[in-house]
Design a protein around this motif. Structure first.
Motif, PDB file in Angstrom:
ATOM      1  N   PRO A 160      74.702  -0.965-119.867  1.00 48.16           N
ATOM      2  CA  PRO A 160      76.033  -1.593-119.923  1.00 48.16           C
ATOM      3  C   PRO A 160      76.283  -2.451-118.684  1.00 48.16           C
ATOM      4  O   PRO A 160      76.007  -2.028-117.568  1.00 48.16           O
ATOM      5  N   TYR A 161      76.836  -3.646-118.934  1.00 48.90           N
ATOM      6  CA  TYR A 161      77.084  -4.601-117.853  1.00 48.90           C
ATOM      7  C   TYR A 161      77.972  -3.990-116.757  1.00 48.90           C
ATOM      8  O   TYR A 161      77.643  -4.064-115.568  1.00 48.90           O
ATOM      9  N   SER A 162      79.090  -3.370-117.157  1.00 50.25           N
ATOM     10  CA  SER A 162      80.029  -2.913-116.112  1.00 50.25           C
ATOM     11  C   SER A 162      79.428  -1.796-115.261  1.00 50.25           C
ATOM     12  O   SER A 162      79.717  -1.698-114.064  1.00 50.25           O
ATOM     13  N   LEU A 163      78.557  -0.985-115.872  1.00 49.07           N
ATOM     14  CA  LEU A 163      77.909   0.080-115.094  1.00 49.07           C
ATOM     15  C   LEU A 163      77.003  -0.547-114.023  1.00 49.07           C
ATOM     16  O   LEU A 163      77.089  -0.205-112.833  1.00 49.07           O
ATOM     17  N   VAL A 164      76.170  -1.513-114.433  1.00 49.10           N
ATOM     18  CA  VAL A 164      75.221  -2.111-113.478  1.00 49.10           C
ATOM     19  C   VAL A 164      75.993  -2.903-112.416  1.00 49.10           C
ATOM     20  O   VAL A 164      75.665  -2.848-111.224  1.00 49.10           O
ATOM     21  N   GLY A 193      79.005  -2.333-111.322  1.00 45.99           N
ATOM     22  CA  GLY A 193      79.645  -1.351-110.418  1.00 45.99           C
ATOM     23  C   GLY A 193      78.635  -0.819-109.407  1.00 45.99           C
ATOM     24  O   GLY A 193      78.925  -0.738-108.201  1.00 45.99           O
ATOM     25  N   ILE A 194      77.443  -0.482-109.891  1.00 47.10           N
ATOM     26  CA  ILE A 194      76.425   0.053-108.973  1.00 47.10           C
ATOM     27  C   ILE A 194      76.001  -1.025-107.973  1.00 47.10           C
ATOM     28  O   ILE A 194      75.848  -0.753-106.774  1.00 47.10           O
ATOM     29  N   ALA A 195      75.845  -2.266-108.457  1.00 52.43           N
ATOM     30  CA  ALA A 195      75.437  -3.365-107.560  1.00 52.43           C
ATOM     31  C   ALA A 195      76.492  -3.571-106.463  1.00 52.43           C
ATOM     32  O   ALA A 195      76.171  -3.794-105.292  1.00 52.43           O
ATOM     33  N   MET A 196      77.751  -3.460-106.853  1.00 48.75           N
ATOM     34  CA  MET A 196      78.863  -3.633-105.893  1.00 48.75           C
ATOM     35  C   MET A 196      78.821  -2.530-104.829  1.00 48.75           C
ATOM     36  O   MET A 196      78.975  -2.795-103.632  1.00 48.75           O
ATOM     37  N   LEU A 197      78.611  -1.311-105.314  1.00 50.07           N
ATOM     38  CA  LEU A 197      78.545  -0.154-104.409  1.00 50.07           C
ATOM     39  C   LEU A 197      77.383  -0.314-103.419  1.00 50.07           C
ATOM     40  O   LEU A 197      77.548  -0.133-102.206  1.00 50.07           O
ATOM     41  N   MET A 247      76.153 -10.807-107.494  1.00 45.80           N
ATOM     42  CA  MET A 247      76.039 -12.166-108.031  1.00 45.80           C
ATOM     43  C   MET A 247      74.949 -12.224-109.097  1.00 45.80           C
ATOM     44  O   MET A 247      75.148 -12.782-110.177  1.00 45.80           O
ATOM     45  N   ARG A 248      73.782 -11.670-108.804  1.00 45.42           N
ATOM     46  CA  ARG A 248      72.684 -11.733-109.784  1.00 45.42           C
ATOM     47  C   ARG A 248      73.056 -10.993-111.065  1.00 45.42           C
ATOM     48  O   ARG A 248      72.749 -11.457-112.166  1.00 45.42           O
ATOM     49  N   VAL A 249      73.716  -9.842-110.911  1.00 53.32           N
ATOM     50  CA  VAL A 249      74.115  -9.077-112.102  1.00 53.32           C
ATOM     51  C   VAL A 249      75.134  -9.886-112.912  1.00 53.32           C
ATOM     52  O   VAL A 249      75.048  -9.980-114.139  1.00 53.32           O
ATOM     53  N   ALA A 250      76.086 -10.509-112.218  1.00 53.41           N
ATOM     54  CA  ALA A 250      77.100 -11.318-112.920  1.00 53.41           C
ATOM     55  C   ALA A 250      76.427 -12.493-113.636  1.00 53.41           C
ATOM     56  O   ALA A 250      76.758 -12.811-114.781  1.00 53.41           O
ATOM     57  N   LEU A 251      75.464 -13.115-112.974  1.00 52.58           N
ATOM     58  CA  LEU A 251      74.764 -14.249-113.600  1.00 52.58           C
ATOM     59  C   LEU A 251      73.949 -13.788-114.806  1.00 52.58           C
ATOM     60  O   LEU A 251      73.805 -14.512-115.781  1.00 52.58           O
ATOM     61  N   ALA A 252      73.439 -12.547-114.724  1.00 52.10           N
ATOM     62  CA  ALA A 252      72.573 -12.031-115.795  1.00 52.10           C
ATOM     63  C   ALA A 252      73.360 -11.501-116.988  1.00 52.10           C
ATOM     64  O   ALA A 252      72.809 -11.381-118.081  1.00 52.10           O
ATOM     65  N   GLY A 253      74.639 -11.200-116.782  1.00 51.39           N
ATOM     66  CA  GLY A 253      75.386 -10.494-117.836  1.00 51.39           C
ATOM     67  C   GLY A 253      76.563 -11.259-118.424  1.00 51.39           C
ATOM     68  O   GLY A 253      77.300 -10.702-119.234  1.00 51.39           O
TER      69      GLY A 253
END
Ligand SMILES: NC(=O)C1=CN([C@@H]2O[C@H](COP(=O)(O)OP(=O)(O)OC[C@H]3O[C@@H](n4cnc5c(N)ncnc54)[C@H](O)[C@@H]3O)[C@@H](O)[C@H]2O)C=CC1
Ligand SMILES: CC(C)CCC[C@@H](C)[C@H]1CC[C@H]2C3=C(CC[C@]12C)[C@@]1(C)CCC(=O)C[C@@H]1CC3
Length: 369
Positions: free
Chosen positions: A268-272, A274-278, A299-305
């Protein structure tokens, strides 16, 4: 009063000309008969007919020596987004760009073409066919983007017909191609560590990836169409391949082309995110002690999702832009240019073992440089 002799419009300088985009731009300019001076903090290659000047763009005197007999300047220098060094981004992208503008004006340069980024409007939420009039991101996701916004504003505001100094900003997105030090090498590195097994989100998000030769073409068209009576003055232009593709299809095509498996398990996007932010907050806290560089940055997670693709209609209308290399041809050329990153055959690993190892890696491994 002494009259200034205008240098030929084919004499140009490329600030950041040793970099990925910069070098492709230099090579094309030479092919088109321009005389080119490169200004960069490091020299990484030699091309007959190109003069190299090693220096920091924050140093006005060093710039002035190079710009004194030049009429056109391309500014495509920036610290790498991966360095995540706020002070350095501000010093180079914002203060340094102000210095570039002053040096250009003092030296009598007539046109400045900035390489900005389509990310200046990206806040981590979907952008579908975004036009240039979208507002700048109010809460940019990273320091790189924050300073690219300020840099673009500074350059566009400096455009002045009265001062005979015209500016334009090119906003590419997801540049890829031979010799790119970022996209393919990071992707392969991540795959080699077994972390490219997962698709972030449902995998249907559309994104622009732009072949470097199309980005170069957009820059040169902008330079050639920028005139006092043209609509380009003080404006920003998206330059894309005009073929949005699913982020994960693009990644998969590159990975498969180089012999790696495509990602297939969904997270799930929001899980990844959240973890990236942490992880990012932890790295900031620890930064005085250790420099940790997580692969999955917010940033990379946001770009990927998320969806983020942009309209290049304005560039088509105002400067006759059309991509010169289609996406599938561009991917094929790119894959062929990285023989050294191809997968070496390793002993067979069962699917379930691979899944467990990868899942663990994504969340537990943090690289300490
Ligand atoms: N790679 C991408 O996907 C995208 C890149 N951009 C922009 O395109 C431009 C070029 O990017 P790339 O070629 O990918 O990066 P790159 O890292 O390959 O090239 C940047 C160059 O700038 C030089 N540089 C850095 N600091 C300098 C300083 N203080 N003085 C003089 N030179 C300095 C570096 O030595 C390097 O040669 C940058 O402005 C970047 O923000 C925009 C959108 C997407
Ligand atoms: C680890 C994986 C989830 C992703 C691996 C590939 C990424 C390293 C690249 C995918 C999109 C790229 C991109 C940029 C850098 C490399 C990627 C994140 C930029 C941030 C480079 C600078 C810009 O101005 C915008 C780019 C957007 C796309």
């Amino acid at each position: 009063m002494a009259t200034r002799i205008r240098p030929s419009s084919k004499r140009c300088a490329v600030i950041g000309g040793s970099g990925f985009l910069g070098r492709h731009l230099v090579e094309r300019l030479v092919e088109k008969g321009y005389s080119v001076a490169v200004f960069d903090i490091s020299q990484r290659y030699q091309v007959p007919g190109v003069t190299f000047h090693q220096g920091d763009l924050c140093d006005k005197q060093a710039l002035l020596k190079v710009l004194k007999d030049v009429s056109l300047v391309f500014h495509c220098a920036s610290p790498s987004p991966a360095c995540d060094d706020r002070q350095l981004f501000w010093k180079v992208n914002v203060e340094g760009t102000r210095t570039v503008i002053q040096a250009c004006q003092e030296a009598g340069v007539q046109k400045l073409i900035l390489t900005s980024s389509a990310s200046v409007v990206f806040e981590g939420t979907d952008i579908k066919n975004g036009k240039e009039d979208l507002p700048y991101a109010k809460r940019p996701i990273d320091y790189y983007t924050e300073t690219k916004i300020h840099q673009e504003k500074v350059v566009l505001e400096a455009c002045s017909k009265e001062k005979d100094f015209l500016t334009v900003a090119i906003r590419p997105h997801g540049i890829f191609g031979p010799r790119d030090p970022q996209l393919v090498p990071i992707l392969v590195d991540t795959a080699r560590k077994g972390k490219m097994k997962f698709i972030i989100g449902d995998g249907t998000n559309l994104v622009d990836f732009t072949y470097v030769e199309n980005v170069v073409h957009g820059h040169i068209l902008a330079a050639e169409h920028l005139k006092a009576d043209s609509p380009l003055c003080g404006k920003a232009y998206h330059i894309t391949n005009d073929e949005p593709i699913r982020f994960w299809d693009f990644m998969s095509q590159v990975l498969i082309g180089l012999g790696y498996d495509a990602p297939r398990y969904h997270l799930p996007y929001s899980l990844v995110y959240g973890i990236a932010m942490l992880l990012w907050m932890i790295t900031c806290l620890l930064r005085p002690l250790v420099n940790i560089k997580p692969t999955f940055t917010p940033m990379r997670v946001a770009l990927a999702g998320t969806h983020h693709y942009y309209s290049c209609w304005r560039a088509k209308q105002d400067m006759g832009y059309q991509p010169v290399v289609k996406l599938q041809e561009a991917i094929a050329r790119t894959v062929a240019s990285y023989p050294h990153l191809r997968k070496e055959e390793l002993p067979f690993l069962g699917q379930s073992e691979a899944f467990c190892i990868s899942f663990g890696c994504v969340f537990s491994e943090i690289r300490v440089d």
